[in-house]
Write an enzyme that holds these catalytic residues in place. Sequence first.
Site, short mmCIF file in Angstrom:
data_model
loop_
_atom_site.label_atom_id
_atom_site.label_comp_id
_atom_site.label_asym_id
_atom_site.label_seq_id
_atom_site.Cartn_x
_atom_site.Cartn_y
_atom_site.Cartn_z
CD GLU A 140 6.13 -3.58 -6.39
OE1 GLU A 140 6.08 -2.74 -5.68
OE2 GLU A 140 6.77 -4.64 -6.40
N PRO A 185 12.45 -13.36 -0.23
CG PRO A 185 13.16 -14.44 1.61
CD PRO A 185 13.72 -13.57 0.53
NE ARG A 186 4.71 -8.33 0.81
CZ ARG A 186 4.28 -7.32 0.18
NH1 ARG A 186 5.27 -7.03 -0.90
NH2 ARG A 186 3.31 -6.53 0.43
N GLY A 231 14.53 -2.40 -0.30
CA GLY A 231 14.47 -1.35 -1.35
C GLY A 231 15.10 -1.62 -2.81
CD GLU A 232 19.73 -3.99 -3.85
OE1 GLU A 232 20.48 -3.51 -4.56
OE2 GLU A 232 19.69 -5.11 -3.02
CG ASN A 253 1.78 -4.94 -7.05
OD1 ASN A 253 0.94 -5.03 -8.13
ND2 ASN A 253 2.48 -3.77 -6.98
CD GLU A 312 -1.39 -2.44 1.82
OE1 GLU A 312 -2.12 -3.36 1.79
OE2 GLU A 312 -0.15 -2.52 2.06
#
Length: 421
Positions: free
Chosen positions: A337, A266-267, A309-310, A334, A60
């Site tokens: 992306e 991994p998430r 962040g990658e 998602n 989100e």
Amino acid sequence: MPRFIYTLLMTLVALLLPIKLLWRGLKQPEYRQHWAERYGFYAQKINAPLIWVHCVSVGETRATQPLIQALMDAYPLHQILMTHGTPTGRETGQQILRDDIANGRVLQAYLPVDTPGAAKRFLNYFNPVIGLIMETELWFHLIDQATQKQIPVALLSARLSEKSARGYAKLGTLTSDGLHQLALVAAQTEADAQRLQALGASNVMVCGNLKFDVTPPVDSFAKGLALRELLGKDRTVLMAASTREGEEPLILDAVKNSNVLLLLVPRHPQRFAEVETLLKARNLRYVLRTELAQTLNNDVQVVLGNSMGEMYAYYAASDFAVMGGSLQPLGGQNLIEAAAMGVPTILGPNMFNFAQVTREAVAANAAVQMADVSELATQIDAMARDAEKRKLMSQAAKAFTLQHRGTTQRLMTAIRGLVKT
């Protein structure tokens, strides 16, 4: 459900919350920070009228980036308050809006547990001119007290699966009253809109999916190319994107007889150590992303994406992807992306949180979906062998994302009628 029962349940949640935060904090220390905010006590410095945007976690928060930029452009005399529910959501906000947070234009906080007292303290302290809640976060005391204070609250880019709709329907008038109090419900799809209306929402419009408007950072492709140099240009790279519990073994089984290099991401960062333990137990030759400093030897089988962040760079360095959250009944992650980066994607059978986007992506040849997880090895092998198919799907994926942009402007048009300047 009578409101007093809901209040009792939320009070119980508030009482047990320290145990949860301490437990989660064992793996992710950030859960032990900012406890007071979880109960509606804040110390942020407010210098201007506030526009409040709630984005619970990572997905989100990323999706909200174009909307927040549009809000800052349209309302230069306002501050933006971003609230979150998870430390990873908060960290993602800091990454994508670092400068605006540093100069005080954007504030961050945790949304408190939904007890009457905590909700009242939150609204009294920040007193926003409007509340914008992303996707489907219904906190009934907060909505009710905002209504009493004449603060309009809107549910934006709202999605509601059939399963979630059945769950909310069981709450009866608690759900219908809460949805009716919303000043605006902007649903992602017509099906979402119909389910929300059936539960009691009024002032409903269809706006599209805000995630399509998120543009990758300008340096994403450059970072991806640099990473690909380290992975090896001559290898076929499969990214397992945002994997969840129980999915890594399925993917490792599917690639054990393949020549692909697996980029396993991994998430949740608190699971990095757990997944590394799995790789060790299987005697796989692996390298951590954070320790990747030179081109890999050809015998390395897995790169564990243990950095933050990658995500876009990971996609840019990959030839194709498997979408996490879809191999187990978790609703998927998602896929937009991946499509935005032109990455062909294999989807599992459990994409119910992204049902329409999945149908449209498959129809556009941006992705393929399996009927059963047993097909995973076959799908990976077929994609790995067919470079021409990957090229065509990459082109289709980029076109697919471009065709669905424009949600931000539609939302801004709707919001302008609610913001008191």
